[in-house]
Design a protein around this motif. Structure first.
Motif, short mmCIF file in Angstrom:
data_model
loop_
_atom_site.label_atom_id
_atom_site.label_comp_id
_atom_site.label_asym_id
_atom_site.label_seq_id
_atom_site.Cartn_x
_atom_site.Cartn_y
_atom_site.Cartn_z
N LYS B 160 1.21 -0.80 -0.05
CA LYS B 160 -0.17 -0.07 0.00
C LYS B 160 0.66 1.54 0.32
N ILE B 161 2.13 1.60 -0.61
CA ILE B 161 3.16 2.42 -0.97
C ILE B 161 2.19 3.39 -2.09
N LEU B 162 1.88 2.65 -2.69
CA LEU B 162 1.55 3.40 -4.44
C LEU B 162 0.01 3.03 -4.92
N PRO B 163 -0.23 3.94 -5.59
CA PRO B 163 -1.67 3.85 -6.18
C PRO B 163 -1.80 2.82 -7.49
N SER B 164 -2.59 1.83 -7.11
CA SER B 164 -2.98 0.80 -8.44
C SER B 164 -2.87 1.36 -9.79
N ALA B 165 -3.60 2.58 -10.28
CA ALA B 165 -4.04 3.00 -11.12
C ALA B 165 -4.13 4.11 -11.20
N GLY B 166 -4.50 4.81 -12.21
CA GLY B 166 -5.46 5.94 -12.54
C GLY B 166 -4.26 7.75 -12.72
N TYR B 167 -4.44 8.45 -12.63
CA TYR B 167 -3.20 10.08 -13.48
C TYR B 167 -3.84 11.10 -13.00
N LYS B 168 -2.94 11.40 -12.49
CA LYS B 168 -2.71 12.83 -11.88
C LYS B 168 -2.01 13.91 -12.88
N ALA B 169 -2.79 14.64 -13.26
CA ALA B 169 -2.22 16.11 -13.75
C ALA B 169 -0.73 16.44 -13.67
N ILE B 170 0.48 16.80 -14.08
CA ILE B 170 1.35 17.90 -12.51
C ILE B 170 0.28 19.22 -12.57
N VAL B 171 0.00 19.83 -13.66
CA VAL B 171 -0.59 20.74 -13.50
C VAL B 171 -1.81 21.11 -12.32
N ASP B 172 -2.83 20.24 -12.27
CA ASP B 172 -3.36 19.76 -11.45
C ASP B 172 -3.16 20.02 -10.07
N ASN B 173 -2.14 18.81 -9.94
CA ASN B 173 -1.41 17.86 -8.83
C ASN B 173 -0.31 18.72 -8.12
N GLY B 174 0.16 19.03 -8.74
CA GLY B 174 1.70 19.25 -8.76
C GLY B 174 2.38 18.12 -9.02
N PHE B 175 3.69 17.81 -8.73
CA PHE B 175 4.91 16.67 -9.54
C PHE B 175 4.62 15.82 -8.97
N LEU B 176 4.50 15.95 -7.45
CA LEU B 176 5.05 14.51 -6.73
C LEU B 176 3.87 13.41 -6.61
N LYS B 177 2.38 14.41 -6.47
CA LYS B 177 1.76 13.79 -7.35
C LYS B 177 1.87 12.73 -8.30
N HIS B 178 1.94 13.18 -9.76
CA HIS B 178 2.29 13.33 -11.18
C HIS B 178 2.72 12.45 -11.12
N ILE B 179 4.02 11.52 -9.95
CA ILE B 179 5.36 10.90 -10.43
C ILE B 179 4.75 9.80 -9.42
N GLU B 180 4.14 10.20 -8.49
CA GLU B 180 3.80 8.92 -7.28
C GLU B 180 2.74 8.29 -8.69
N TYR B 181 1.77 8.75 -9.12
CA TYR B 181 0.81 7.52 -10.07
C TYR B 181 1.57 6.81 -11.06
N LEU B 182 2.39 7.85 -11.59
CA LEU B 182 3.37 7.07 -12.60
C LEU B 182 4.50 6.34 -12.27
N THR B 183 5.01 6.20 -10.83
CA THR B 183 5.83 5.27 -10.77
C THR B 183 5.48 3.88 -11.70
N LEU B 184 4.97 2.97 -10.77
CA LEU B 184 4.71 1.76 -10.69
C LEU B 184 4.27 1.62 -12.94
#
Lengths: 328, 315
Positions: B160-184
């Motif tokens: 339970k450390i990384l989200p399983s799916a979905g996407y957060k855009a940089i503009v709306d959610n900031g860089f860290l969230k963006h990266i968090e969702y894209l890591t896996l």
């Protein structure tokens, strides 16, 4: 006499490579010395261990995985095989440098000629960039490259073969080494350029008073440039003498064979070129007795059984043979 | 240099013409009637026929092609059957996530591959080399969707450390969230390329380390580290650049599968959905854009060559 001081003395050097088929001795028990300001010729066929000897002196092989050295290599009285790698790095290119056979493959294609000459200067003599560049131009002029200011910023592929070899010599001499090892510096060049490069080495040897080991398989080059010569066969020295002695009275049958296979201009009519029969055996098929015995026209039963020692035969003339020619 | 770039850009024209013809034919040869799909099963034959007529689907295929290409020259890439937006906006909206994902995946593969390749080359035949070889073999063999699902099980479900799916855009959610969702997704996409680049780096560095100029550098008294970084790597880089270029393209197209697994609204998902909806104009436009990207990446690779190796002249 100061000139007779030894700059390098190699004692019983054995270089063995770890291979999949076990340890192979590419050089076995080789001993020789080089005096200050002297040009020593090293002659032999391909695969006789000339280059391995040269590269062992600089310890260029990967000692962790590939190679094992035995014996002593005394440079100015210090055994190079005993000092740590760091100290060795300090000697390479500064005290001892090397010119390789094929300048095109030995020069790094992605750096300019200038950068490659400047590198040892900045490393060893702690020169600033500007100073090193000036010196690089000077070096290029010294080795006879026209328009050195322009050449210094060119890449190796933009130069001719002869010029590349000159650049190599410039790199090797940039830090005024006391010993230069020239490993077949002219083999990849055509004859007129060969003569120029050899003349250059002789001239610089005279000017800078450094010891030179000239490795070649060209006896003519040796005759013109060296005072003393050693002949190698299959990883061993088989003969060592002054140049005149070697050519006038070769003692080892191998040296004799080499000299006889030089075609002479005064030879009249059609005559078969003399060859040494047989081939150089592979390193894992080295004969038990004298290594040259299988190809030697004079070999006796003893030669096949026992290995002769490398001994003084006549004054400064040393030979590894039970029955040296002209001494029976 | 300028001349070379102009020449290369001009040479894109025939490539794009061929690509456009192939895409067009491919799509029009696939069975399925867009008009029928749009109107659904309940629609009468006449309604479908009328729609076909108004969409121009009854015109000869050559006329349809000329229409499409003519439109492109006017900046009109066609209209989506399902989405009520201009085509460029549809593509722009979807290409962001894909490019983010691709670059992230490429970075991950480079960060893993370059050091591993160099270590493997330096320790050739030793245990480090063998371990790296085994891992790169595994990396090449495991498909990205399988790896993606395994990663989800491990990092999202169990740890339970990384989200399983979905996407957060940089503009709306900031860089860290963006990266968090894209890591896996980026890991599952990048690992196979990492394996490929590792192998390429290993063999390339190995070849260079055996060359005479490396021995020469050693004979000049250059330190081992400097030899490796300055003398060897720059020479070894050429074949590696090629592979990186190819990897980038492979990642771009490979994103389709990973985007579906991780539910990322990228170009890949757009293509998959458009295929399911028979939204052929979108497919055409997207594939053309990907082809263009491919060609541009190749151009960049060629330009990098010229920078890395002075023997290659771009005149």
């Amino acid at each position: 006499m100061a000139e007779q001081e030894k700059i390098l003395e190699v004692k019983k050097l054995t270089t063995s490579f770890k291979t999949e088929r076990g340890k192979m001795n590419a050089v076995q028990g080789v001993s020789f010395y080089v005096n200050k300001g002297e040009i020593l010729g090293v002659v032999g066929e391909s695969g006789c261990g000339k280059s391995v000897t040269a590269q062992s002196i600089l310890r260029l092989y990967d000692e962790k995985y590939l190679v094992e050295y035995q014996g002593e290599i005394l440079f100015d009285g210090v055994d190079l095989l005993e000092i740590p790698e760091k100290e060795m790095q300090n000697k390479r290119g500064k005290d001892i440098s090397m010119v390789f056979q094929d300048a095109l493959s030995a020069l790094n294609p992605v750096f300019t000629v200038g950068e490659q000459i400047m590198e040892p200067l900045m490393n060893h003599q702690h020169m600033k960039k500007e100073e090193a560049r000036k010196r690089a131009v000077e070096m290029l002029r010294l080795v006879g490259i026209p328009a050195p200011e322009k050449r210094v910023s060119q890449y190796p592929h933009e130069l001719s073969g002869g010029m590349r070899q000159r650049v190599m010599i410039a790199i090797a001499l940039s830090c005024n080494p006391r010993l230069l090892i020239a490993d077949e510096p002219t083999t990849a060049l055509d004859v007129t350029i060969q003569a120029q490069i050899i003349d250059l080495i002789v001239e610089l040897n005279f000017k800078m008073h450094m010891g030179v080991i000239l490795i070649t398989h060209d006896l003519a080059v040796v005759a013109e440039t060296c005072k003393r010569v050693i002949v190698m066969y299959l990883g061993q020295t088989v003969e060592e003498a002054d140049v005149n002695d070697i050519f006038d009275h070769p003692m080892h049958p191998y040296t004799n064979g080499l000299i006889e296979s030089i075609p002479l201009l005064e030879d009249k009519g059609v005559k078969r070129l003399h060859t040494i029969s047989g081939m150089v055996p592979l390193l894992n098929q080295i004969p038990k007795g004298c290594r040259f015995a299988p190809r030697c026209p004079y070999a006796t039963e003893r030669c096949h059984r026992e290995m002769p020692e490398f001994v003084n035969a006549d004054g400064r003339h040393k030979v590894r043979c039970f029955y040296p020619i002209g001494l029976e | 240099m300028k001349k070379y770039v102009v020449k290369r850009v001009l040479s894109l024209i025939p490539v794009l013409i061929i690509v456009s013809v192939v895409i067009f034919c491919l799509i029009h040869l696939t069975p399925g009637d867009p008009a029928r799909t749009m109107l659904g099963d309940q629609a009468s034959e006449i309604e479908v026929e009328n729609l076909r007529e108004s969409m121009g689907l009854n015109d000869p295929i050559v006329v349809q092609y000329v229409h499409w290409v003519g439109g492109i020259f006017h900046g009109d890439f066609g209209t989506s059957i399902f989405m009520d937006e201009p085509m460029y906006k549809i593509i722009l909206d979807h290409i962001g996530p894909t490019i983010s994902l691709t670059i992230y995946a490429l970075l991950i593969s480079l960060i893993i591959a370059m050091p591993c390749g160099i270590i493997a080359a330096r320790k050739r035949g030793k245990s480090q080399d063998q371990v790296i070889s085994v891992f790169s073999m595994v990396g090449i063999s495991v498909p990205s969707f399988l790896l993606g699902m395994l990663l989800i099980i491990l990092f999202s479900v169990r740890m339970k450390i990384l989200p399983s799916a979905g996407y957060k855009a940089i503009v709306d959610n900031g860089f860290l969230k963006h990266i968090e969702y894209l890591t896996l997704p980026a890991i599952s996409l990048g690992l196979m390329q990492a394996a490929l680049i590792t192998r390429m780096t290993r063999s390339s560095v190995l070849e260079v380390l055996g060359s005479d100029y490396i021995k020469m550098a050693k004979a000049k008294g250059v330190k081992d580290k400097v030899i490796l970084i300055k003398h060897a790597l720059r020479n070894a880089l050429l074949p590696i650049i090629t592979v990186i270029g190819q990897s980038f393209i492979a990642l771009l197209s490979g994103a389709t599968v990973v985007e579906t697994v991780f539910n990322i609204p990228g170009i890949g998902q757009l293509v998959v959905n458009s295929v399911l909806r028979r939204d052929y104009e979108v497919i055409q436009a997207v594939v053309l854009v990907i082809a263009l990207g491919n060609v541009v990446v190749n151009l960049i690779v060629d330009l990098l060559y010229g920078l890395a190796d002075p023997r290659i002249s771009l005149e």
